[in-house]
Motif scaffolding. Structure first.
Motif, PDB file in Angstrom:
ATOM      1  N   MET A 235      13.075   0.155  19.063  1.00 56.83           N
ATOM      2  CA  MET A 235      14.040   1.256  19.056  1.00 56.83           C
ATOM      3  C   MET A 235      14.723   1.365  20.415  1.00 56.83           C
ATOM      4  SD  MET A 235      11.977   4.010  16.610  1.00 56.83           S
ATOM      5  CE  MET A 235      11.624   5.016  17.946  1.00 56.83           C
ATOM      6  N   LYS A 236      13.946   1.262  21.483  1.00 60.00           N
ATOM      7  CA  LYS A 236      14.485   1.331  22.839  1.00 60.00           C
ATOM      8  C   LYS A 236      15.502   0.212  23.073  1.00 60.00           C
ATOM      9  CE  LYS A 236      11.939   2.477  26.475  1.00 60.00           C
ATOM     10  NZ  LYS A 236      11.231   2.513  27.769  1.00 60.00           N
ATOM     11  N   GLU A 237      15.174  -0.994  22.648  1.00 62.03           N
ATOM     12  CA  GLU A 237      16.080  -2.132  22.817  1.00 62.03           C
ATOM     13  C   GLU A 237      17.355  -1.954  21.992  1.00 62.03           C
ATOM     14  OE1 GLU A 237      13.608  -5.509  21.948  1.00 62.03           O
ATOM     15  OE2 GLU A 237      12.616  -5.396  23.917  1.00 62.03           O
ATOM     16  N   ASN A 238      17.228  -1.455  20.762  1.00 62.30           N
ATOM     17  CA  ASN A 238      18.413  -1.214  19.929  1.00 62.30           C
ATOM     18  C   ASN A 238      19.350  -0.199  20.568  1.00 62.30           C
ATOM     19  OD1 ASN A 238      17.492  -2.936  17.916  1.00 62.30           O
ATOM     20  ND2 ASN A 238      16.700  -1.293  16.640  1.00 62.30           N
ATOM     21  N   ILE A 239      18.792   0.899  21.018  1.00 59.47           N
ATOM     22  CA  ILE A 239      19.604   1.972  21.604  1.00 59.47           C
ATOM     23  C   ILE A 239      20.210   1.518  22.922  1.00 59.47           C
ATOM     24  CG2 ILE A 239      19.455   4.276  22.634  1.00 59.47           C
ATOM     25  CD1 ILE A 239      17.388   4.869  20.315  1.00 59.47           C
ATOM     26  N   ALA A 240      19.414   0.874  23.753  1.00 59.71           N
ATOM     27  CA  ALA A 240      19.930   0.359  25.024  1.00 59.71           C
ATOM     28  C   ALA A 240      21.070  -0.628  24.782  1.00 59.71           C
ATOM     29  CB  ALA A 240      18.803  -0.307  25.821  1.00 59.71           C
ATOM     30  N   GLY A 241      20.909  -1.505  23.804  1.00 59.56           N
ATOM     31  CA  GLY A 241      21.958  -2.478  23.496  1.00 59.56           C
ATOM     32  C   GLY A 241      23.235  -1.810  23.032  1.00 59.56           C
ATOM     33  N   ALA A 242      23.107  -0.798  22.179  1.00 58.10           N
ATOM     34  CA  ALA A 242      24.293  -0.106  21.670  1.00 58.10           C
ATOM     35  C   ALA A 242      25.020   0.645  22.773  1.00 58.10           C
ATOM     36  CB  ALA A 242      23.898   0.857  20.551  1.00 58.10           C
ATOM     37  N   LEU A 243      24.271   1.110  23.774  1.00 59.55           N
ATOM     38  CA  LEU A 243      24.868   1.905  24.851  1.00 59.55           C
ATOM     39  C   LEU A 243      25.192   1.083  26.096  1.00 59.55           C
ATOM     40  CD1 LEU A 243      22.643   5.099  24.599  1.00 59.55           C
ATOM     41  CD2 LEU A 243      25.040   4.850  23.894  1.00 59.55           C
ATOM     42  N   GLY A 244      24.841  -0.192  26.096  1.00 59.09           N
ATOM     43  CA  GLY A 244      25.096  -1.025  27.259  1.00 59.09           C
ATOM     44  C   GLY A 244      24.252  -0.639  28.459  1.00 59.09           C
ATOM     45  N   LEU A 245      23.024  -0.226  28.208  1.00 63.31           N
ATOM     46  CA  LEU A 245      22.086   0.160  29.265  1.00 63.31           C
ATOM     47  C   LEU A 245      20.913  -0.807  29.307  1.00 63.31           C
ATOM     48  CD1 LEU A 245      21.682   4.022  28.700  1.00 63.31           C
ATOM     49  CD2 LEU A 245      22.841   2.904  30.620  1.00 63.31           C
ATOM     50  N   PRO A 246      20.263  -0.939  30.461  1.00 61.44           N
ATOM     51  CA  PRO A 246      18.991  -1.667  30.469  1.00 61.44           C
ATOM     52  C   PRO A 246      17.958  -0.854  29.681  1.00 61.44           C
ATOM     53  CG  PRO A 246      19.839  -1.329  32.713  1.00 61.44           C
ATOM     54  CD  PRO A 246      20.675  -0.503  31.797  1.00 61.44           C
ATOM     55  N   PRO A 247      17.044  -1.494  28.960  1.00 67.34           N
ATOM     56  CA  PRO A 247      16.040  -0.752  28.198  1.00 67.34           C
ATOM     57  C   PRO A 247      15.247   0.238  29.046  1.00 67.34           C
ATOM     58  CG  PRO A 247      16.045  -3.033  27.497  1.00 67.34           C
ATOM     59  CD  PRO A 247      16.965  -2.949  28.697  1.00 67.34           C
ATOM     60  N   GLY A 248      15.060  -0.052  30.307  1.00 68.43           N
ATOM     61  CA  GLY A 248      14.331   0.849  31.194  1.00 68.43           C
ATOM     62  C   GLY A 248      15.050   2.151  31.470  1.00 68.43           C
ATOM     63  N   HIS A 249      16.313   2.255  31.063  1.00 70.47           N
ATOM     64  CA  HIS A 249      17.074   3.496  31.246  1.00 70.47           C
ATOM     65  C   HIS A 249      17.064   4.361  29.995  1.00 70.47           C
ATOM     66  CE1 HIS A 249      19.516   2.371  35.025  1.00 70.47           C
ATOM     67  NE2 HIS A 249      18.425   1.617  34.950  1.00 70.47           N
ATOM     68  N   VAL A 250      16.299   3.947  28.991  1.00 76.04           N
ATOM     69  CA  VAL A 250      16.196   4.695  27.734  1.00 76.04           C
ATOM     70  C   VAL A 250      14.740   5.081  27.522  1.00 76.04           C
ATOM     71  CG1 VAL A 250      16.496   4.613  25.229  1.00 76.04           C
ATOM     72  CG2 VAL A 250      18.152   3.465  26.719  1.00 76.04           C
TER      73      VAL A 250
END
Length: 158
Positions: A113-128
């Motif tokens: 879930m973290k990777e999906n959301i980070a990818g959609a928002l253009g963020l590193p996963p560590g920022h989610v």
């Protein structure tokens, strides 16, 4: 200027729909009712981002009267919300969120879930940030009638 926004969403659980949370489809007998895929986690995050930017909520951008977006992936909603930020020159810094559900177990799916959301928002996963909790069997969430999510977004306004 730094700004924060808060988002909240809740949907009831129903038969005949897939359960999608954070862009992950769960193997669960019930799904969330809604116009889109009803992903409460993504919806809360979208509202938090829009709130931080001083924009209207996702109901204004993605109304349930718009048949062209029926069944839209909430990851696509996040991509479009990110585009709103980009158009205004704002920088998305971090997201923190909490899912509230008695079931199913969220933990095994947190990283996806973290990777999906980070990818959609253009963020590193560590920022989610994504956490999960129960409602201790209290109220409609505690009875397993729905799932809710809360989120906070931090942006830098230009």
């Amino acid at each position: 200027m730094f700004a924060t926004g808060i988002g909240y969403d809740v949907h009831c659980l129903v038969e005949g729909r897939p359960l999608v949370l954070g862009g992950v489809t769960f193997d669960y007998p019930l799904g969330l009712e809604g116009h889109s895929d009803a992903d409460v986690l993504c919806h809360a995050i979208a509202d938090a981002i829009l709130g931080a930017a001083g924009e209207p909520d996702i109901g204004h951008l993605f109304p349930n009267t718009d048949e062209s977006i029926r069944g839209i992936s909430s990851l696509e909603i996040l991509r479009r919300v990110r585009a709103v930020l980009d158009e205004r020159g704002h920088v998305l810094n971090t997201i923190d969120s909490t899912l509230i559900a008695e079931a199913p177990k969220i933990g095994p799916h947190l990283m996806a879930m973290k990777e999906n959301i980070a990818g959609a928002l253009g963020l590193p996963p560590g920022h989610v940030g994504i956490k999960a909790t129960t409602n201790e069997k209290l109220g409609f969430l505690g009875r397993g009638e729905g799932i809710a999510a809360m989120a906070v977004a931090a942006i830098e306004r230009q």
